[in-house]
Scaffold this active site. Structure first.
Site, PDB file in Angstrom:
ATOM      1  CD  GLU A  64      -2.729   1.018   2.625  1.00  0.00           C
ATOM      2  OE1 GLU A  64      -3.690   1.792   2.744  1.00  0.00           O
ATOM      3  OE2 GLU A  64      -2.478   0.112   3.455  1.00  0.00           O
TER       4      GLU A  64
ATOM      5  CE  LYS B  29      -7.412   1.229   3.064  1.00  0.00           C
ATOM      6  NZ  LYS B  29      -6.266   1.669   3.902  1.00  0.00           N
TER       7      LYS B  29
ATOM      8  CB  CYS C 194      -4.802  -2.028   3.757  1.00  0.00           C
ATOM      9  SG  CYS C 194      -4.138  -2.346   5.429  1.00  0.00           S
TER      10      CYS C 194
ATOM     11  CB  SER D  45      -1.336  -4.378   7.937  1.00  0.00           C
ATOM     12  OG  SER D  45      -1.968  -4.858   9.104  1.00  0.00           O
TER      13      SER D  45
ATOM     14  CG  ASP E  35      12.984   0.200  32.627  1.00  0.00           C
ATOM     15  OD1 ASP E  35      12.394  -0.813  32.218  1.00  0.00           O
ATOM     16  OD2 ASP E  35      12.602   0.848  33.613  1.00  0.00           O
TER      17      ASP E  35
ATOM     18  CD  GLU F 283       9.898   3.507  34.684  1.00  0.00           C
ATOM     19  OE1 GLU F 283      10.649   2.884  35.447  1.00  0.00           O
ATOM     20  OE2 GLU F 283      10.323   4.180  33.719  1.00  0.00           O
TER      21      GLU F 283
END
Length: 586
Positions: free
Chosen positions: A44, A127, A163, A190, A339, A439
């Site tokens: 797409e 589309k 899509c 997608s 992290d 967080e």
């Protein structure tokens, strides 16, 4: 039955790079031709990149897309590839933008697909179903098409779709059955979400049954701001059998021979269908010869574990954000915690150790083991490791201002942010911030401190998933005979910001095993207080968590972009007002 050799080109275009994307199409069409393909499909809006967002409103960009499509058709023919039928997505328009003063009813920008053959645009399709949920705003940009384009290719009637047409029942796929097509080509942009690949295959099978035809599904890969596309292109037979499936997160040429029912003769004219779509028919001229010899199959790639899938998505999203925006390198603070360790490992996987700078920023409260863990991670990954103590700078502030309590904690985080941004300005690095989704949800960050950064690779990753990713990455390294990148200490120790003596996250937050399910229900699932309590969560804890989430909206609005991997990421997916007095009763 005629046999078509299909080539699905799972490629990585860049938004706005019309010349580069056209070159990509030409290169991959050459590869498809070398593999003997007759019908080639690209994703797409591959010619413009996707999503182009408000570039749709620039008439100069629309005109450039239209011109690039015509030029691409001519260039493919000049390359000696004119005898292939090539389907490519692009931006088109049949009138002014809908927001313009000279807008015309029923005309405007179109999310389009074109079939190119022998130097010409043989057919176009607009589309039909335009998604307007989650990260999608296609009703803002495009008008829906009202036709189904059917092209006769090598004796087979082939319908073109895009899509979202696949994700909605009725419309193009129902019309395709009535039009008697043998194949539906569905080109996609997608975006990735965890476990979306588990949903996609059953969906394609349902549409194959609805259309009574085989489906060739091609999806792009690559990162585009917060979005990442994973590919997962496939061919499914009219009976729902999965015939071929491409890998995720890598560019790939899927070539497959497909025996298809011959088109009815004659082709016929336009026909009004019950679903309200006009069937517009076209035909390509002579194709390159049908394949001979043994049938070519595209192969079946087995799905990977969730942690592997997410890791590859985060690596690709980070790599493309850095490379497509032309940053030479990245810098992040290395605390020794989980992290920053995961972000550092992601960055090294995405860019290589020579393009990653990790900075230890110890204060008087930084534990010796945390400093050692940061140094150990740097040693294991080979990144550029530096140490910049912050205490002298903090002391200078404290000597000139009367500060105490949490303000001093925030001051330490902000000094660290200043250092990282100074290195960014001086040396050109992109600063990576390292706050996880848990967080961000509860506001457990310091504005202009640990939230400083241009991109956050783990913005959409819950804390409990951070630990799972770290363990998976280490196990994967061990399986391949490599050094696990993340120190076991970083994984096993209790999480702490280390901004005051003996501080732990659990001093102010519920344990993450308790916190994350509440956050997932509230943020991802839009459950209210009653629904969360009915799910078995402690009412007092729910009230505390919801209060923290609601009052942190202004912080999240200022946070760096980061790769989306869940059904509802902060930012594009979840849009709540900052000024908002609605609170769940409790």
């Amino acid at each position: 039955m005629p046999t078509l050799r299909l080539a699905l080109c799972q490629v990585n275009p860049t938004v706005g790079d019309l010349a580069g994307n056209a070159a990509l199409v030409r290169d991959w069409t050459r590869q498809a031709a070398d593999a003997g393909a007759q019908l080639v499909a690209f994703p797409e809006m591959a010619l413009t990149g996707y999503p182009v967002e408000d570039l749709v409103f620039r008439r100069s960009f629309v005109a450039a897309s239209q011109a690039a499509l015509r030029r691409l058709a001519a260039d493919l023919a000049a390359d000696g590839l004119g005898d292939l039928a090539v389907v490519v997505g692009y931006l088109d328009a049949d009138g002014p933008p809908q927001v313009a003063g000279d807008a015309e009813p029923g005309r405007g920008a179109r999310n389009a697909a074109a079939l190119l053959h022998r130097g010409k645009v043989v057919a176009t399709y607009f589309k039909h179903h335009l998604p307007n949920y989650g990260v999608f705003d296609e009703d803002r940009y495009f008008l829906p098409g009202d036709m189904l384009t059917v092209v006769r290719v090598g004796g087979v009637d082939v319908a073109l779709t895009i899509c979202e047409d696949l994700w909605q029942a009725g419309g193009p796929f129902a019309a395709a059955r009535q039009a008697g097509v043998g194949l539906v080509v569905n080109i996609n942009g997608s975006p990735y979400e965890l476990n979306k690949d588990d949903i996609r295959l059953p969906l394609v099978r349902r549409r194959a049954a609805e259309a009574g035809a085989a489906i060739a599904y091609v999806n792009m890969i690559g990162g585009q701001d917060e979005l990442v596309f994973e590919g997962d292109s496939m061919v499914v037979g009219a009976d729902g059998e999965l015939l071929a499936r491409a890998p995720q997160f890598v560019e790939h040429l899927l070539v497959h021979d497909l025996a298809l029912p011959a088109a009815a003769e004659p082709a016929g004219a336009e026909t009004e269908l019950a679903d309200g779509l006009r069937v517009v028919r076209a035909a390509v001229g002579e194709l390159r010869p049908a394949p001979t010899g043994p049938a070519v199959t595209g192969g079946l790639i087995a799905p990977v574990a969730d942690e592997a899938e997410v890791w590859h998505a985060l690596v690709l999203g980070l790599r493309d954000y850095v490379n497509k925006n032309r940053f030479p390198s990245v810098v992040l603070g290395l605390s020794g915690g989980i992290d920053s360790a995961v972000v550092a490992a992601l960055a090294v996987d995405a860019l290589g150790p020579d393009r990653v700078v990790g900075v230890s920023l110890p204060s008087q409260h930084s534990s010796e083991h945390s400093r050692e863990d940061a140094a150990e991670l740097a040693k294991r990954t080979g990144l550029d490791y530096r140490t910049e103590p912050i205490q002298p700078m903090v002391d200078t502030f404290l000597a000139n201002m009367s500060l105490s309590g949490v303000t001093v904690e925030n001051l330490q985080a902000r000094v660290r942010g200043v250092i990282l941004m100074a290195l960014s300005n001086q040396e050109g690095h992109l600063v990576l911030t390292t706050g996880n989704k848990s967080e961000l949800a509860v506001g457990y960050s310091t504005l202009y401190g640990d939230s400083v950064g241009g991109f956050n690779p783990v913005k959409d990753v819950w804390k409990t998933l951070i630990w799972r990713l770290a363990k998976w990455r280490n196990a994967d390294a061990a399986r391949r005979g490599e050094t696990p990148p993340i120190p076991e200490n970083s994984i096993g120790k209790p999480p702490s910001a280390e901004l005051s003596p003996g501080q732990l996250d659990s001093d102010t937050l519920p344990d993450y095993d308790v916190l994350d399910p509440i956050l997932i229900g509230y943020v991802d699932g839009d459950l209210g207080r009653d629904g969360l309590v009915e799910s078995g969560h402690d009412p007092a804890v729910v009230d505390k968590v919801l209060r923290m989430v609601d009052t942190a909206e202004y912080k999240r609005r200022q946070s760096a972009p980061g790769t989306k991997i869940s059904m509802k990421a902060f930012g594009r997916d979840r849009r709540l007002p900052i000024t908002n007095r609605w609170r769940e009763k409790g």
